[in-house]
Design an enzyme around this catalytic site. Structure first.
Site, mmCIF file in Angstrom:
data_model
loop_
_atom_site.group_PDB
_atom_site.id
_atom_site.type_symbol
_atom_site.label_atom_id
_atom_site.label_comp_id
_atom_site.label_asym_id
_atom_site.label_seq_id
_atom_site.Cartn_x
_atom_site.Cartn_y
_atom_site.Cartn_z
ATOM 1 N N GLU A 112 -10.646 3.656 4.008
ATOM 2 C CA GLU A 112 -9.835 4.526 3.177
ATOM 3 C C GLU A 112 -10.308 4.483 1.548
ATOM 4 O O GLU A 112 -10.183 3.143 1.089
ATOM 5 C CB GLU A 112 -8.356 4.209 3.490
ATOM 6 N N LYS B 152 -4.021 -2.028 10.669
ATOM 7 C CA LYS B 152 -4.314 -2.089 9.167
ATOM 8 C C LYS B 152 -4.677 -3.592 8.517
ATOM 9 O O LYS B 152 -5.376 -3.736 7.531
ATOM 10 C CB LYS B 152 -3.337 -1.491 8.384
ATOM 11 N N HIS C 287 -3.936 14.111 0.527
ATOM 12 C CA HIS C 287 -4.272 13.124 1.949
ATOM 13 C C HIS C 287 -3.086 13.257 2.739
ATOM 14 O O HIS C 287 -3.120 13.359 4.052
ATOM 15 C CB HIS C 287 -4.435 11.765 1.380
ATOM 16 N N GLU D 76 -9.645 12.539 7.604
ATOM 17 C CA GLU D 76 -9.504 13.743 7.297
ATOM 18 C C GLU D 76 -10.772 14.530 7.392
ATOM 19 O O GLU D 76 -10.912 15.708 7.573
ATOM 20 C CB GLU D 76 -9.166 13.577 5.852
ATOM 21 N N GLU E 101 -9.487 4.056 -1.949
ATOM 22 C CA GLU E 101 -8.213 3.761 -2.634
ATOM 23 C C GLU E 101 -8.560 3.021 -4.025
ATOM 24 O O GLU E 101 -9.584 2.599 -4.074
ATOM 25 C CB GLU E 101 -7.094 2.781 -1.898
ATOM 26 N N ARG F 245 -7.634 3.791 13.667
ATOM 27 C CA ARG F 245 -6.834 4.813 13.761
ATOM 28 C C ARG F 245 -6.224 5.013 15.134
ATOM 29 O O ARG F 245 -4.953 5.417 15.201
ATOM 30 C CB ARG F 245 -7.616 6.203 13.575
ATOM 31 N N THR G 179 -8.818 -5.986 4.239
ATOM 32 C CA THR G 179 -8.832 -4.788 3.171
ATOM 33 C C THR G 179 -9.612 -5.390 2.207
ATOM 34 O O THR G 179 -9.586 -6.514 1.887
ATOM 35 C CB THR G 179 -7.313 -4.744 2.747
ATOM 36 N N ASP H 208 -9.077 0.066 2.321
ATOM 37 C CA ASP H 208 -8.060 -0.471 3.304
ATOM 38 C C ASP H 208 -8.515 0.025 4.607
ATOM 39 O O ASP H 208 -8.086 1.134 5.217
ATOM 40 C CB ASP H 208 -6.569 0.203 2.882
ATOM 41 N N GLN I 169 -3.329 2.276 15.323
ATOM 42 C CA GLN I 169 -2.377 2.673 14.543
ATOM 43 C C GLN I 169 -1.559 3.771 15.081
ATOM 44 O O GLN I 169 -0.393 3.691 15.261
ATOM 45 C CB GLN I 169 -3.038 3.161 13.223
ATOM 46 N N ASP J 164 0.786 -1.309 -0.197
ATOM 47 C CA ASP J 164 -0.108 -0.038 0.136
ATOM 48 C C ASP J 164 0.954 1.303 0.120
ATOM 49 O O ASP J 164 1.790 1.508 0.775
ATOM 50 C CB ASP J 164 -0.958 0.039 1.171
#
Length: 439
Positions: free
Chosen positions: A211, A265, A147, A386, A213, A249, A269, A245, A252, A140
């Site tokens: 996420e 993570k 971002h 975000e 992607e 948070r 996925t 993905d 992480q 990834d």
């Protein structure tokens, strides 16, 4: 790979499969994405299929009809009997199959060809979609500068981008074993978290995120110790899919220093089942991201003039959310953001070339991903971290509910499509998953 336009991109081409001619279909005859699937009525093992309208063409079954015209077509069809991963290893076979299937599905196909093909069309409602390939490795990247800047600003307001970002396509090695196909429910993970200066605790994540992607599959690989030059890196890409993905948070944030993402993570996925080939994407190639004045030019091993001219992808991306309450009330999913893959700071070819620049060997069916795709506007932010400014600005749903991060029962739906005047709109399908409570 330089984009090449041919008869398969003809705006006026129609199919005798009527659903492929609908204006809003993701899968007109100009698309023809590949997938792996099982037919529920027959119970047959995994097959390689191509989407056309609301059906899947079973390539494995079609091979039995003996309607492939020459040795190259037959060899390509034989590869599709094994797995999509086997087909991914040879670009010429993929292109041969695309052209032949296009001819077989076109409205001017002969009556005998239509009859033969029709025997192997499976309604998508009767198809159990599988992961496109058996992925050996997954990497990834972090290729969206918007971002990276937005997230960096949340943690380092005065220095959002680290010095290496504009020189190096940043990435990390993901977990291939927890890749799941669209529709698979995702269990809220447990992990260590820490609040302030208190001792860490072990509990279900409170900051589950998605996420948005784009994933891309490796076609021809490279031998260990060999580098793939940027000038030919595009030839090593089979096609793209949607990818979510999922990220915990809070887990992480506690674990990622100094070695980066790990358990925050690796729990899941999600991939969309359809792989849209680079041939189908040819009309939607665009110039690479225009670096602002003052940004460094990519180092020579990452710079190719042809890639700068057409290495970008004009792919519209969208993420929606439907809470359990919204589903129960019959309310449609709410669109949270829209972005576009053309805003990626690094091209797919640059990511692949960098991945092999130390001699790392990639193999057919390996999966690479762009990282979260965000745009400059707030409405184009590709994750809740975000969008809600780390939970400080909650999103309000049409039901009146608010979200800082995902709650149990939430369904996240990713969509992608390409459109350009003079060409048929094509889509990537959907990538979706519902959050289950922690076990």
């Amino acid at each position: 790979m330089r984009p090449v336009l041919d008869e398969t991109h003809d705006l006026k081409a129609l199919s005798w499969v009527e659903s492929a001619n609908a204006a809003d279909t993701d899968f007109p005859i100009q698309n023809l994405p590949f997938a792996s699937f099982r037919s529920r009525p027959t119970g047959l093992e995994s097959r390689v299929g191509i989407a056309i309208g609301d059906c899947v063409l079973d390539l494995s079954g079609l091979k039995q009809e003996r309607i492939f015209q020459d040795e190259n077509e037959t060899r390509a069809a034989n590869l599709s009997l094994g797995s999509l991963g086997m087909l991914m290893g040879n670009n010429s076979h993929r292109q041969v199959l695309r052209c032949r299937v296009f001819a077989l599905l076109r409205e001017d196909a002969s009556a005998s060809e239509r009859e033969a093909v029709a025997r192997h069309l499976v309604p998508q409602r009767d198809a159990e979609m599988l992961l496109p390939a058996s992925v050996g490795d997954y990497t990834d990247f972090y290729a969206s500068i918007y971002h990276a800047t937005n997230v960096g600003r949340l943690f380092r307001p005065d220095n959002p981008l680290l010095p290496n970002y504009k020189y190096v396509p940043i990435g990390y090695h993901g977990r291939a074993s927890s890749l799941v196909v669209s529709g698979t429910r995702v269990r809220r993970p447990w992990g260590q978290t820490r609040v302030g200066e208190s001792d860490p605790t072990f509990a279900p994540t409170k900051s589950l995120d998605y996420e948005l992607e784009v994933g891309f599959f490796v076609s021809a690989g490279n031998s260990l110790g060999d580098r793939v030059p940027i000038s030919s890196a595009g030839d090593h890409i089979f096609g793209i899919c949607l990818l979510n993905d999922w990220s915990a948070r809070d887990i992480q944030a506690w674990e990622y220093q100094p070695l980066g993402p790990f358990l925050g993570k690796s729990f899941a996925t999600t991939l969309s089942p359809w792989v849209v080939t680079m041939e189908a994407l040819a009309p939607f190639r665009t110039a690479a991201f225009l670096r602002p004045e003052g940004d460094p030019q990519a180092l020579p091993y990452l710079f190719d003039e042809a890639d700068q001219q057409s290495g970008g992808l004009d792919v519209h991306l969208e993420v929606s959310l439907q809470s359990a309450r919204m589903r129960e009330a019959g309310m449609p999913p709410a669109v949270l953001s829209r972005s576009n893959a053309r805003d990626l700071y690094w091209t797919l070819a640059q990511m692949l070339a960098h991945h092999t620049s130390n001699g790392c060997n990639l193999r057919p069916g390996d999966l690479l991903a762009t990282g979260t795709v965000s745009g400059e506007a707030k409405s184009a932010r590709g994750c809740l971290l975000e969008l809600t400014s780390r939970g400080q600005e909650p999103v309000t749903l049409p039901s009146g509910e608010q979200r800082k991060f995902l709650e149990d029962g939430d369904e996240v739906i990713l969509r992608g499509w390409c459109e350009r005047e003079g060409f048929r709109r094509i889509g990537l399908g959907t990538c979706r998953g519902i959050v289950l409570g922690a076990s």
